[in-house]
Design a protein around this motif. Structure first.
Motif, PDB file in Angstrom:
ATOM      1  N   ARG A 127      31.470-119.237 -56.410  1.00  0.00           N
ATOM      2  CA  ARG A 127      30.530-118.684 -55.418  1.00  0.00           C
ATOM      3  C   ARG A 127      31.282-118.198 -54.173  1.00  0.00           C
ATOM      4  O   ARG A 127      31.004-117.138 -53.638  1.00  0.00           O
ATOM      5  CB  ARG A 127      29.503-119.751 -55.019  1.00  0.00           C
ATOM      6  N   SER A 128      32.245-119.009 -53.761  1.00  0.00           N
ATOM      7  CA  SER A 128      33.002-118.638 -52.559  1.00  0.00           C
ATOM      8  C   SER A 128      33.832-117.380 -52.807  1.00  0.00           C
ATOM      9  O   SER A 128      33.925-116.509 -51.930  1.00  0.00           O
ATOM     10  CB  SER A 128      33.932-119.785 -52.153  1.00  0.00           C
ATOM     11  N   GLN A 129      34.406-117.284 -54.004  1.00  0.00           N
ATOM     12  CA  GLN A 129      35.193-116.090 -54.336  1.00  0.00           C
ATOM     13  C   GLN A 129      34.290-114.849 -54.395  1.00  0.00           C
ATOM     14  O   GLN A 129      34.661-113.776 -53.913  1.00  0.00           O
ATOM     15  CB  GLN A 129      35.916-116.286 -55.662  1.00  0.00           C
ATOM     16  N   ALA A 130      33.104-115.037 -54.936  1.00  0.00           N
ATOM     17  CA  ALA A 130      32.156-113.911 -55.014  1.00  0.00           C
ATOM     18  C   ALA A 130      31.722-113.479 -53.615  1.00  0.00           C
ATOM     19  O   ALA A 130      31.594-112.287 -53.324  1.00  0.00           O
ATOM     20  CB  ALA A 130      30.942-114.314 -55.843  1.00  0.00           C
ATOM     21  N   THR A 131      31.513-114.473 -52.743  1.00  0.00           N
ATOM     22  CA  THR A 131      31.144-114.171 -51.347  1.00  0.00           C
ATOM     23  C   THR A 131      32.238-113.336 -50.688  1.00  0.00           C
ATOM     24  O   THR A 131      31.966-112.369 -49.983  1.00  0.00           O
ATOM     25  CB  THR A 131      30.957-115.494 -50.563  1.00  0.00           C
ATOM     26  N   GLY A 132      33.481-113.752 -50.939  1.00  0.00           N
ATOM     27  CA  GLY A 132      34.616-113.021 -50.360  1.00  0.00           C
ATOM     28  C   GLY A 132      34.697-111.604 -50.884  1.00  0.00           C
ATOM     29  O   GLY A 132      34.927-110.655 -50.118  1.00  0.00           O
ATOM     30  N   ARG A 133      34.478-111.452 -52.192  1.00  0.00           N
ATOM     31  CA  ARG A 133      34.523-110.100 -52.773  1.00  0.00           C
ATOM     32  C   ARG A 133      33.427-109.227 -52.173  1.00  0.00           C
ATOM     33  O   ARG A 133      33.635-108.053 -51.908  1.00  0.00           O
ATOM     34  CB  ARG A 133      34.356-110.178 -54.296  1.00  0.00           C
ATOM     35  N   ALA A 134      32.256-109.820 -51.956  1.00  0.00           N
ATOM     36  CA  ALA A 134      31.132-109.048 -51.407  1.00  0.00           C
ATOM     37  C   ALA A 134      31.373-108.670 -49.938  1.00  0.00           C
ATOM     38  O   ALA A 134      30.970-107.605 -49.486  1.00  0.00           O
ATOM     39  CB  ALA A 134      29.855-109.861 -51.513  1.00  0.00           C
ATOM     40  N   ALA A 135      32.046-109.545 -49.222  1.00  0.00           N
ATOM     41  CA  ALA A 135      32.231-109.300 -47.790  1.00  0.00           C
ATOM     42  C   ALA A 135      33.466-108.458 -47.506  1.00  0.00           C
ATOM     43  O   ALA A 135      33.502-107.715 -46.523  1.00  0.00           O
ATOM     44  CB  ALA A 135      32.347-110.627 -47.051  1.00  0.00           C
ATOM     45  N   GLY A 136      34.482-108.579 -48.352  1.00  0.00           N
ATOM     46  CA  GLY A 136      35.777-108.000 -48.018  1.00  0.00           C
ATOM     47  C   GLY A 136      36.001-106.531 -48.255  1.00  0.00           C
ATOM     48  O   GLY A 136      36.267-105.805 -47.292  1.00  0.00           O
ATOM     49  N   PRO A 137      35.880-106.018 -49.482  1.00  0.00           N
ATOM     50  CA  PRO A 137      36.488-104.723 -49.817  1.00  0.00           C
ATOM     51  C   PRO A 137      36.018-103.537 -48.992  1.00  0.00           C
ATOM     52  O   PRO A 137      36.844-102.793 -48.487  1.00  0.00           O
ATOM     53  CB  PRO A 137      36.104-104.516 -51.295  1.00  0.00           C
ATOM     54  N   HIS A 138      34.702-103.331 -48.870  1.00  0.00           N
ATOM     55  CA  HIS A 138      34.272-102.084 -48.192  1.00  0.00           C
ATOM     56  C   HIS A 138      33.916-102.362 -46.743  1.00  0.00           C
ATOM     57  O   HIS A 138      32.764-102.362 -46.362  1.00  0.00           O
ATOM     58  CB  HIS A 138      33.104-101.426 -48.942  1.00  0.00           C
ATOM     59  N   ARG A 139      34.943-102.607 -45.973  1.00  0.00           N
ATOM     60  CA  ARG A 139      34.711-102.899 -44.548  1.00  0.00           C
ATOM     61  C   ARG A 139      34.261-101.658 -43.794  1.00  0.00           C
ATOM     62  O   ARG A 139      33.419-101.715 -42.925  1.00  0.00           O
ATOM     63  CB  ARG A 139      35.984-103.419 -43.894  1.00  0.00           C
ATOM     64  N   ARG A 140      34.893-100.513 -44.141  1.00  0.00           N
ATOM     65  CA  ARG A 140      34.567 -99.298 -43.388  1.00  0.00           C
ATOM     66  C   ARG A 140      33.105 -98.922 -43.582  1.00  0.00           C
ATOM     67  O   ARG A 140      32.409 -98.566 -42.656  1.00  0.00           O
ATOM     68  CB  ARG A 140      35.495 -98.156 -43.829  1.00  0.00           C
TER      69      ARG A 140
END
Lengths: 171, 165
Positions: free
Chosen positions: A29-42
């Motif tokens: 769950r934590s890894q999925a949260t990170g993937r959702a929050a991280g990649p498309h910052r712009r």
């Protein structure tokens, strides 16, 4: 005593930690949260600020529009008219003097109070107190019917309305 | 070689979860706070990956725990959630991954900042300076929090000894 307490606390936490484990589900769950929050910052930044920017622009546009509509139109400048006079002023009348020592016209318009001294209509050649350059000319009454015992009022034009009654000198 | 966010989570989840549990004494709340902390780390991962992401995650976690305590105090601890949540919690064992020893009862009663100082000092093995940076307070405040917490624990120990006699 404190050393004993510190040792006790360290041992206590180590022992308690043995019973607490991160489950596979929590890690995923934590890894999925990170993937959702991280990649498309712009993209997220753009999404974060688009609505406030549009709202601000619309607010400014509305304020400007309302101001333009409701702002009172400026009045056209009108020349200051003289107060109504009892008799018409002749068109050929020269303008009032604006500087000291300038000869004034023989008559002033009645009803117009003026603090400026008005020069006498003419200076007699025999008068030794004739106007000098830069001197304020004290008008003299033109009316010859004035009583001989009454001296002329100083600083008041003959036909001008006195601002307040003055006492004659010598009293 | 730079680690990925997934590797970082896998390596630190256990340690940070224990820290969270020691801070709030609630397994479910600790997991929630840990996920929020990981989310904030992920948002800044490019910058943090070269530095010390675990220290940042721990700082977020501790401050979330302190804020959560304040938030609960403001709310007056009103029960929220569905009936299913209540049933799940009722079925769960009392010590569901939460330490319930004698010392834990005293640690649980400490003010949240004093508890945080104790956890960071004796579980995370941080120095006074590192604790001050983590909590955003001065070293003097760290010392005073530690002294008060230790006094409370000492009083408890002395009570226990007196009762044992």
């Amino acid at each position: 005593m404190d050393d004993e307490l510190e040792t006790l606390l360290r041992r206590h936490y180590r022992r308690a930690a043995d019973d607490i484990h991160a489950t596979r589900d929590l890690i995923e769950r934590s890894q999925a949260t990170g993937r959702a929050a991280g990649p498309h910052r712009r993209g997220s930044w753009l999404r974060r600020w688009t609505v406030p920017a549009v709202a601000a622009a619309v607010t400014v546009a509305v304020i400007v529009a309302v101001t333009m509509i409701l702002w009172p139109a400026p009045e056209r400048p009108r020349p200051i008219a003289p107060p109504p006079s009892p008799r018409p002023v002749p068109a050929s009348e020269p303008p009032l003097p604006t500087s000291k020592g300038t000869p004034a016209p023989p008559t002033a318009r009645p009803g117009r109070p003026s603090s400026l001294p008005v020069a006498p209509p003419s200076v007699r050649p025999g008068d030794k107190h004739g106007p000098k350059p830069g001197e304020v000319v004290i008008p003299k009454p033109v009316d010859s019917s004035a009583p001989p015992g009454v001296p002329p009022t100083a600083g008041t034009p003959p036909t001008a309305k006195p601002s307040k009654p003055r006492r004659s000198p010598g009293r | 070689m730079e680690v990925t966010f997934e590797e970082f989570v896998a390596a630190t989840a256990g340690r940070l979860l224990r820290t969270a549990v020691f801070l709030v004494y609630d397994r479910h709340l600790a997991e929630d706070l840990l996920q929020i902390a990981y989310e904030r780390v992920a948002k800044r991962w490019k910058r943090l990956a070269k530095d010390n992401p675990e220290a940042y995650a721990r700082r977020v976690l501790v401050n979330l725990a302190i804020d959560e305590k304040k938030r609960r105090a403001r709310r007056g601890d009103l029960p929220v959630g569905s009936l299913a949540d209540v049933e799940r919690l009722a079925r769960a064992p009392v010590s569901d991954g939460v330490p319930t020893g004698d010392l834990d009862e005293v640690l649980r009663t400490l003010p949240v900042k004093q508890r945080a100082v104790v956890v960071l000092r004796y579980w995370c093995d941080l120095s006074e300076q590192e604790i001050a940076q983590t909590l955003g307070i001065s070293r003097g405040t760290v010392k005073s929090h530690t002294a008060r917490a230790m006094a409370a624990l000492r009083a408890h120990m002395e009570e226990g000894r007196a009762d044992g006699r």
